[in-house]
Scaffold this active site. Structure first.
Site, PDB file in Angstrom:
ATOM      1  N   ARG A 249      33.713  40.735  28.180  1.00 59.90           N
ATOM      2  CA  ARG A 249      33.165  40.707  26.823  1.00 59.90           C
ATOM      3  C   ARG A 249      31.639  40.858  26.858  1.00 59.90           C
ATOM      4  O   ARG A 249      31.078  41.284  27.851  1.00 59.90           O
ATOM      5  CB  ARG A 249      33.642  39.431  26.133  1.00 59.90           C
ATOM      6  CG  ARG A 249      35.180  39.364  26.082  1.00 59.90           C
ATOM      7  CD  ARG A 249      35.696  38.178  25.324  1.00 59.90           C
ATOM      8  NE  ARG A 249      35.319  38.262  23.914  1.00 59.90           N
ATOM      9  CZ  ARG A 249      35.460  37.252  23.050  1.00 59.90           C
ATOM     10  NH1 ARG A 249      35.975  36.100  23.459  1.00 59.90           N
ATOM     11  NH2 ARG A 249      35.085  37.393  21.796  1.00 59.90           N
TER      12      ARG A 249
ATOM     13  N   ALA B  29      32.024  28.561  22.200  1.00 63.15           N
ATOM     14  CA  ALA B  29      30.693  29.148  22.386  1.00 63.15           C
ATOM     15  C   ALA B  29      29.693  28.167  22.997  1.00 63.15           C
ATOM     16  O   ALA B  29      28.680  28.596  23.575  1.00 63.15           O
ATOM     17  CB  ALA B  29      30.172  29.666  21.042  1.00 63.15           C
TER      18      ALA B  29
ATOM     19  N   ASN C 268      37.949  23.781  26.888  1.00 61.72           N
ATOM     20  CA  ASN C 268      37.501  25.074  26.372  1.00 61.72           C
ATOM     21  C   ASN C 268      36.432  24.733  25.356  1.00 61.72           C
ATOM     22  O   ASN C 268      36.737  24.345  24.222  1.00 61.72           O
ATOM     23  CB  ASN C 268      38.647  25.847  25.732  1.00 61.72           C
ATOM     24  CG  ASN C 268      38.184  27.226  25.277  1.00 61.72           C
ATOM     25  OD1 ASN C 268      36.988  27.502  25.237  1.00 61.72           O
ATOM     26  ND2 ASN C 268      39.129  28.087  24.923  1.00 61.72           N
TER      27      ASN C 268
ATOM     28  N   TYR D 255      42.525  36.434  20.741  1.00 59.54           N
ATOM     29  CA  TYR D 255      42.985  35.087  21.102  1.00 59.54           C
ATOM     30  C   TYR D 255      44.485  34.865  20.926  1.00 59.54           C
ATOM     31  O   TYR D 255      44.980  33.788  21.231  1.00 59.54           O
ATOM     32  CB  TYR D 255      42.202  34.050  20.274  1.00 59.54           C
ATOM     33  CG  TYR D 255      40.704  34.126  20.501  1.00 59.54           C
ATOM     34  CD1 TYR D 255      40.155  33.812  21.741  1.00 59.54           C
ATOM     35  CD2 TYR D 255      39.835  34.530  19.484  1.00 59.54           C
ATOM     36  CE1 TYR D 255      38.788  33.889  21.963  1.00 59.54           C
ATOM     37  CE2 TYR D 255      38.462  34.603  19.693  1.00 59.54           C
ATOM     38  CZ  TYR D 255      37.949  34.285  20.926  1.00 59.54           C
ATOM     39  OH  TYR D 255      36.604  34.362  21.149  1.00 59.54           O
TER      40      TYR D 255
ATOM     41  N   ARG E 235      42.802  33.953  13.045  1.00 55.60           N
ATOM     42  CA  ARG E 235      41.810  35.034  13.000  1.00 55.60           C
ATOM     43  C   ARG E 235      41.781  35.672  14.377  1.00 55.60           C
ATOM     44  O   ARG E 235      42.153  35.050  15.362  1.00 55.60           O
ATOM     45  CB  ARG E 235      40.406  34.449  12.738  1.00 55.60           C
ATOM     46  CG  ARG E 235      39.920  34.616  11.326  1.00 55.60           C
ATOM     47  CD  ARG E 235      38.524  34.014  11.169  1.00 55.60           C
ATOM     48  NE  ARG E 235      37.680  34.151  12.374  1.00 55.60           N
ATOM     49  CZ  ARG E 235      36.595  33.403  12.619  1.00 55.60           C
ATOM     50  NH1 ARG E 235      36.225  32.479  11.778  1.00 55.60           N
ATOM     51  NH2 ARG E 235      35.895  33.583  13.718  1.00 55.60           N
TER      52      ARG E 235
ATOM     53  N   PRO F 277      34.170  24.298  19.304  1.00 58.11           N
ATOM     54  CA  PRO F 277      33.975  24.941  18.016  1.00 58.11           C
ATOM     55  C   PRO F 277      34.862  26.154  17.763  1.00 58.11           C
ATOM     56  O   PRO F 277      34.997  27.035  18.630  1.00 58.11           O
ATOM     57  CB  PRO F 277      32.507  25.365  18.049  1.00 58.11           C
ATOM     58  CG  PRO F 277      31.874  24.379  18.950  1.00 58.11           C
ATOM     59  CD  PRO F 277      32.906  24.017  19.981  1.00 58.11           C
ATOM     60  N   ASN F 278      35.451  26.166  16.594  1.00 53.28           N
ATOM     61  CA  ASN F 278      36.234  27.279  16.039  1.00 53.28           C
ATOM     62  C   ASN F 278      37.618  27.425  16.651  1.00 53.28           C
ATOM     63  O   ASN F 278      38.398  28.253  16.187  1.00 53.28           O
ATOM     64  CB  ASN F 278      35.467  28.615  16.146  1.00 53.28           C
ATOM     65  CG  ASN F 278      34.208  28.602  15.324  1.00 53.28           C
ATOM     66  OD1 ASN F 278      34.250  28.214  14.162  1.00 53.28           O
ATOM     67  ND2 ASN F 278      33.095  28.973  15.912  1.00 53.28           N
TER      68      ASN F 278
ATOM     69  N   HIS G 247      39.098  29.520  29.461  1.00 53.07           N
ATOM     70  CA  HIS G 247      38.814  30.470  28.381  1.00 53.07           C
ATOM     71  C   HIS G 247      40.039  31.326  28.162  1.00 53.07           C
ATOM     72  O   HIS G 247      40.619  31.841  29.133  1.00 53.07           O
ATOM     73  CB  HIS G 247      37.599  31.333  28.711  1.00 53.07           C
ATOM     74  CG  HIS G 247      36.370  30.511  28.860  1.00 53.07           C
ATOM     75  ND1 HIS G 247      35.753  29.919  27.783  1.00 53.07           N
ATOM     76  CD2 HIS G 247      35.698  30.107  29.961  1.00 53.07           C
ATOM     77  CE1 HIS G 247      34.746  29.198  28.215  1.00 53.07           C
ATOM     78  NE2 HIS G 247      34.686  29.282  29.536  1.00 53.07           N
TER      79      HIS G 247
ATOM     80  N   GLU H 141      37.623  24.243  33.370  1.00 50.33           N
ATOM     81  CA  GLU H 141      37.152  25.007  32.208  1.00 50.33           C
ATOM     82  C   GLU H 141      38.121  26.156  31.961  1.00 50.33           C
ATOM     83  O   GLU H 141      38.442  26.899  32.894  1.00 50.33           O
ATOM     84  CB  GLU H 141      35.745  25.532  32.495  1.00 50.33           C
ATOM     85  CG  GLU H 141      35.210  26.447  31.407  1.00 50.33           C
ATOM     86  CD  GLU H 141      33.713  26.685  31.551  1.00 50.33           C
ATOM     87  OE1 GLU H 141      32.967  25.713  31.776  1.00 50.33           O
ATOM     88  OE2 GLU H 141      33.303  27.847  31.441  1.00 50.33           O
TER      89      GLU H 141
HETATM   90  O1  CA2 Z   1      37.946  32.886  25.366  1.00 53.10           O
HETATM   91  C1  CA2 Z   1      37.697  31.725  25.018  1.00 53.10           C
HETATM   92  O2  CA2 Z   1      38.528  30.829  25.060  1.00 53.10           O
HETATM   93  C2  CA2 Z   1      36.317  31.371  24.451  1.00 53.10           C
HETATM   94  O3  CA2 Z   1      35.959  30.087  24.943  1.00 53.10           O
HETATM   95  C3  CA2 Z   1      36.479  31.332  22.953  1.00 53.10           C
HETATM   96  C4  CA2 Z   1      35.159  31.106  22.212  1.00 53.10           C
HETATM   97  C5  CA2 Z   1      34.089  32.083  22.683  1.00 53.10           C
HETATM   98  O4  CA2 Z   1      32.853  31.795  22.060  1.00 53.10           O
HETATM   99  C6  CA2 Z   1      33.933  32.043  24.177  1.00 53.10           C
HETATM  100  O5  CA2 Z   1      32.962  32.996  24.558  1.00 53.10           O
HETATM  101  C7  CA2 Z   1      35.242  32.352  24.877  1.00 53.10           C
HETATM  102  C8  CA2 Z   1      35.357  31.309  20.717  1.00 53.10           C
HETATM  103  C9  CA2 Z   1      36.313  30.357  20.125  1.00 53.10           C
HETATM  104  C10 CA2 Z   1      36.618  30.825  18.739  1.00 53.10           C
HETATM  105  O6  CA2 Z   1      37.991  30.811  18.627  1.00 53.10           O
HETATM  106  C11 CA2 Z   1      38.561  31.475  17.607  1.00 53.10           C
HETATM  107  C12 CA2 Z   1      39.921  31.595  17.664  1.00 53.10           C
HETATM  108  C13 CA2 Z   1      40.568  32.271  16.664  1.00 53.10           C
HETATM  109  C14 CA2 Z   1      39.872  32.804  15.618  1.00 53.10           C
HETATM  110  C15 CA2 Z   1      38.524  32.684  15.586  1.00 53.10           C
HETATM  111  C16 CA2 Z   1      37.861  32.004  16.577  1.00 53.10           C
END
Ligand code: CA2
Length: 142
Positions: A107, A77, A74, A23, A18, A10-11, A100, A98
């Site tokens: 965090r 969330a 990855n 990221y 963003r 997701p996302n 991240h 896995e």
């Molecule tokens: O650090 C990571 O790769 C995470 O898996 C990213 C997830 C977060 O919930 C994990 O705790 C750590 C969030 C992915 C959302 O990705 C976005 C990327 C750019 C803009 C907005 C969201």
């Protein structure tokens, strides 16, 4: 040639659009191009992103049936919440790394627990997009 799947949850389709301070500025398409460039002629890379837990679970089951050589995941969330994804990974019996992008341990506390990590061979966290490259390199040697 080995097939390695790269799954994003997701996302992660929002990558580069963003929160660049967390990221980075590269998009998911940039990541795919960089991985294809590094592993051209060495691995068959299969990319999949979904914002839906069930679609990720279905894809993992298909990869297991197809005897894919390994997967990079990855789960976004869902990492911190999904028993179903953990069960899918355990049931697949595939080498899995896995990844991240951010260091989840630097965090919020709710990100410190990964339900999926125990179902994976290894975890890479905080290396940015380099983590995906390292994961594929590892899976190709495994
Ligand atoms: O650090 C990571 O790769 C995470 O898996 C990213 C997830 C977060 O919930 C994990 O705790 C750590 C969030 C992915 C959302 O990705 C976005 C990327 C750019 C803009 C907005 C969201």
């Amino acid at each position: 040639m080995k097939t390695i799947a790269i799954l994003n949850g997701p996302n992660l389709d929002r990558l580069g659009k963003r929160e660049p301070e967390i990221y980075g500025k590269a998009t998911l398409a940039d990541l795919e191009a960089a991985l294809r460039a590094e592993f051209a002629g060495r691995a068959e890379l299969e990319f999949f992103q979904s914002n839906h837990e069930g679609e990720l679970i279905d894809r993992i089951a298909r990869l297991a049936d197809a005897r894919c050589a390994g997967l990079v995941i990855n789960a976004g969330a869902l990492t911190h919440t999904s028993v179903a994804l953990r069960d899918a990974l355990l049931g697949a019996h595939l080498p899995a790394v896995e990844v991240h992008i951010s260091n989840i341990y630097k965090r919020e506390e709710f990100r410190h627990t990964s339900l999926t990590a125990p179902a994976c061979t290894a975890v890479i966290t905080g290396l940015g997009l380099e983590g995906y490259h390292a994961a594929v390199r590892f899976l190709l040697k495994a």
